[in-house]
Motif scaffolding. Structure first.
Motif, short mmCIF file in Angstrom:
data_model
loop_
_atom_site.label_atom_id
_atom_site.label_comp_id
_atom_site.label_asym_id
_atom_site.label_seq_id
_atom_site.Cartn_x
_atom_site.Cartn_y
_atom_site.Cartn_z
N ASP A 66 -5.69 104.95 98.05
CA ASP A 66 -6.55 105.10 99.23
C ASP A 66 -8.00 104.71 98.98
O ASP A 66 -8.78 104.60 99.90
CB ASP A 66 -6.47 106.53 99.79
N ARG A 67 -8.39 104.47 97.72
CA ARG A 67 -9.74 103.97 97.48
C ARG A 67 -9.72 103.01 96.29
O ARG A 67 -8.96 103.19 95.34
CB ARG A 67 -10.73 105.11 97.23
N ALA A 68 -10.55 102.01 96.39
CA ALA A 68 -10.63 101.02 95.31
C ALA A 68 -11.40 101.58 94.13
O ALA A 68 -12.25 102.46 94.29
CB ALA A 68 -11.32 99.76 95.84
N THR A 69 -11.10 101.07 92.95
CA THR A 69 -11.83 101.48 91.76
C THR A 69 -12.08 100.28 90.88
O THR A 69 -11.24 99.38 90.80
CB THR A 69 -11.05 102.58 90.99
N ALA A 70 -13.26 100.23 90.28
CA ALA A 70 -13.60 99.19 89.32
C ALA A 70 -13.39 99.82 87.94
O ALA A 70 -14.27 100.51 87.42
CB ALA A 70 -15.02 98.71 89.51
#
Length: 83
Positions: A66-70
């Motif tokens: 549900d959320r992008a991560t680097a």
């Protein structure tokens, strides 16, 4: 389940044998479970189901995305948040 007579049969193909569906359902055997084989002194084969649904990650459903991560900038080498 009755211990006398034949409940089901399956055919061996190579080194594999199928577990009949009704036995899988009755014993709650699922993908990833293990079967432990033991031959008794009278030649009877005993099979024990070892279910793989317990332990540290048994309740882990995974990341739902549900959320992008680097990854390289948001986490250290051990996967701990740096925020």
């Amino acid at each position: 389940m009755s211990s006398e007579g034949v409940d089901s049969e399956s055919k061996v193909s190579g080194n594999q044998a199928n577990i009949p569906a009704h036995i899988r359902r009755e014993l709650d055997i699922d993908d990833g479970d293990k079967l432990r084989w033991h031959i008794e002194s009278d030649g009877t084969l005993r099979v024990r189901v070892v279910q793989q649904r317990s332990g540290t990650f048994s309740d882990f459903d995974g990341y739902d995305g549900d959320r992008a991560t680097a990854v390289e900038s948001d986490h250290d080498a051990w996967g701990v948040d740096l925020e």
